[in-house]
Design a protein around this motif. Sequence first.
Motif, PDB file in Angstrom:
ATOM      1  N   ARG A  95       1.025  -1.169  -0.123  1.00 13.98           N
ATOM      2  CA  ARG A  95       0.058  -0.294  -0.029  1.00 13.98           C
ATOM      3  C   ARG A  95       1.124   1.301  -0.055  1.00 13.98           C
ATOM      4  O   ARG A  95       0.351   2.216  -0.365  1.00 13.98           O
ATOM      5  N   HIS A  96       1.926   1.361   0.534  1.00 14.38           N
ATOM      6  CA  HIS A  96       2.669   2.510   0.363  1.00 14.38           C
ATOM      7  C   HIS A  96       3.193   3.200  -0.611  1.00 14.38           C
ATOM      8  O   HIS A  96       3.354   3.733  -0.802  1.00 14.38           O
ATOM      9  N   TYR A  97       4.098   1.993  -1.709  1.00 12.18           N
ATOM     10  CA  TYR A  97       3.960   2.286  -2.581  1.00 12.18           C
ATOM     11  C   TYR A  97       2.731   2.357  -3.793  1.00 12.18           C
ATOM     12  O   TYR A  97       3.018   3.362  -4.481  1.00 12.18           O
ATOM     13  N   VAL A  98       1.408   1.843  -3.555  1.00 15.95           N
ATOM     14  CA  VAL A  98       0.979   2.527  -4.347  1.00 15.95           C
ATOM     15  C   VAL A  98       0.345   3.979  -4.698  1.00 15.95           C
ATOM     16  O   VAL A  98      -0.060   4.565  -4.909  1.00 15.95           O
ATOM     17  N   SER A  99       0.033   3.869  -2.816  1.00 12.32           N
ATOM     18  CA  SER A  99      -0.095   5.434  -1.853  1.00 12.32           C
ATOM     19  C   SER A  99       0.821   6.262  -2.480  1.00 12.32           C
ATOM     20  O   SER A  99       1.145   7.741  -3.153  1.00 12.32           O
ATOM     21  N   ALA A 100       2.119   6.181  -2.155  1.00 15.10           N
ATOM     22  CA  ALA A 100       3.069   7.533  -3.290  1.00 15.10           C
ATOM     23  C   ALA A 100       3.223   7.171  -4.531  1.00 15.10           C
ATOM     24  O   ALA A 100       2.909   8.683  -4.681  1.00 15.10           O
ATOM     25  N   LEU A 101       2.023   6.954  -5.368  1.00 18.59           N
ATOM     26  CA  LEU A 101       2.380   7.008  -7.206  1.00 18.59           C
ATOM     27  C   LEU A 101       1.090   7.493  -7.118  1.00 18.59           C
ATOM     28  O   LEU A 101       1.460   8.068  -7.742  1.00 18.59           O
ATOM     29  N   LYS A 102       0.176   7.300  -6.521  1.00 18.38           N
ATOM     30  CA  LYS A 102      -1.048   7.894  -6.019  1.00 18.38           C
ATOM     31  C   LYS A 102      -1.196   9.570  -5.948  1.00 18.38           C
ATOM     32  O   LYS A 102      -1.162  10.056  -6.570  1.00 18.38           O
ATOM     33  N   GLN A 103      -0.087   9.675  -4.782  1.00 17.83           N
ATOM     34  CA  GLN A 103       0.238  11.037  -4.258  1.00 17.83           C
ATOM     35  C   GLN A 103       0.962  12.120  -5.516  1.00 17.83           C
ATOM     36  O   GLN A 103       0.785  13.390  -5.749  1.00 17.83           O
ATOM     37  N   VAL A 104       2.452  11.270  -5.875  1.00 19.97           N
ATOM     38  CA  VAL A 104       2.507  11.916  -7.407  1.00 19.97           C
ATOM     39  C   VAL A 104       2.021  12.626  -8.717  1.00 19.97           C
ATOM     40  O   VAL A 104       1.731  13.019  -9.252  1.00 19.97           O
ATOM     41  N   ARG A 105       0.844  11.805  -8.486  1.00 25.70           N
ATOM     42  CA  ARG A 105      -0.468  11.405  -9.909  1.00 25.70           C
ATOM     43  C   ARG A 105      -0.778  12.013  -9.010  1.00 25.70           C
ATOM     44  O   ARG A 105      -1.238  13.423 -10.394  1.00 25.70           O
ATOM     45  N   ALA A 106      -1.376  12.711  -8.088  1.00 23.53           N
ATOM     46  CA  ALA A 106      -2.528  13.942  -8.370  1.00 23.53           C
ATOM     47  C   ALA A 106      -1.839  15.820  -8.152  1.00 23.53           C
ATOM     48  O   ALA A 106      -2.108  16.191  -8.547  1.00 23.53           O
ATOM     49  N   THR A 107      -0.604  14.993  -7.582  1.00 25.72           N
ATOM     50  CA  THR A 107       0.606  16.472  -7.837  1.00 25.72           C
ATOM     51  C   THR A 107       0.579  16.762  -9.178  1.00 25.72           C
ATOM     52  O   THR A 107       0.240  18.016  -8.998  1.00 25.72           O
ATOM     53  N   LEU A 108       1.254  15.989  -9.932  1.00 19.89           N
ATOM     54  CA  LEU A 108       0.926  16.135 -11.192  1.00 19.89           C
ATOM     55  C   LEU A 108       0.012  16.967 -11.767  1.00 19.89           C
ATOM     56  O   LEU A 108       0.033  17.768 -12.757  1.00 19.89           O
ATOM     57  N   ARG A 109      -1.224  16.139 -11.968  1.00 23.50           N
ATOM     58  CA  ARG A 109      -2.360  16.572 -12.401  1.00 23.50           C
ATOM     59  C   ARG A 109      -2.796  18.002 -11.825  1.00 23.50           C
ATOM     60  O   ARG A 109      -3.467  18.519 -12.561  1.00 23.50           O
ATOM     61  N   ALA A 110      -2.846  18.616 -10.762  1.00 22.85           N
ATOM     62  CA  ALA A 110      -3.038  19.623  -9.670  1.00 22.85           C
ATOM     63  C   ALA A 110      -2.080  20.814 -10.796  1.00 22.85           C
ATOM     64  O   ALA A 110      -2.690  21.429 -11.358  1.00 22.85           O
ATOM     65  N   ARG A 111      -0.685  20.356 -11.023  1.00 21.00           N
ATOM     66  CA  ARG A 111       0.293  20.567 -11.510  1.00 21.00           C
ATOM     67  C   ARG A 111      -0.742  21.898 -13.118  1.00 21.00           C
ATOM     68  O   ARG A 111      -0.056  22.917 -13.455  1.00 21.00           O
ATOM     69  N   GLN A 112      -1.451  20.682 -13.614  1.00 19.39           N
ATOM     70  CA  GLN A 112      -1.325  20.875 -15.197  1.00 19.39           C
ATOM     71  C   GLN A 112      -2.883  21.798 -15.236  1.00 19.39           C
ATOM     72  O   GLN A 112      -3.675  22.015 -16.241  1.00 19.39           O
ATOM     73  N   ALA A 113      -3.304  21.663 -14.156  1.00 20.48           N
ATOM     74  CA  ALA A 113      -4.920  21.978 -13.993  1.00 20.48           C
ATOM     75  C   ALA A 113      -4.769  23.804 -13.852  1.00 20.48           C
ATOM     76  O   ALA A 113      -4.127  24.592 -13.306  1.00 20.48           O
TER      77      ALA A 113
END
Length: 113
Positions: A95-113
């Motif tokens: 889960r900590h692997y999955v959580s880190a990836l989700k956080q990184v992807r959410a950050t990238l999406r937020a930066r694109q918005a």
Amino acid sequence: MKLLEEGSPAAAAAILEHAVQAEPDSRSIREALARAQFNSKRYDEAAGSFRWIVDANPAEDYAYFGLGLSLWRSGDIEGAQEPLAVAVAMRPDLRHYVSALKQVRATLRARQA
């Protein structure tokens, strides 16, 4: 390792750097060094150490995870995405692997918005 476990990552890193010089091909020493560098907030150096492990053995899911986290903490959010995705692909049960990836992807999406 005892220094690292007891919360003295900088001291551990100093000793492990000498150990790497003596045993440059030791994956276990490199991993311990990478952990000590990461815990000392020396993220660029930790990324280099984790990258060495990944290059030496592409089957090391923890090294991909550590590389991704190190890149993320050093500010390379985009660069963190791929190694974290590889770690998740290798070990989707962690889960900590999955959580880190989700956080990184959410950050990238937020930066694109």
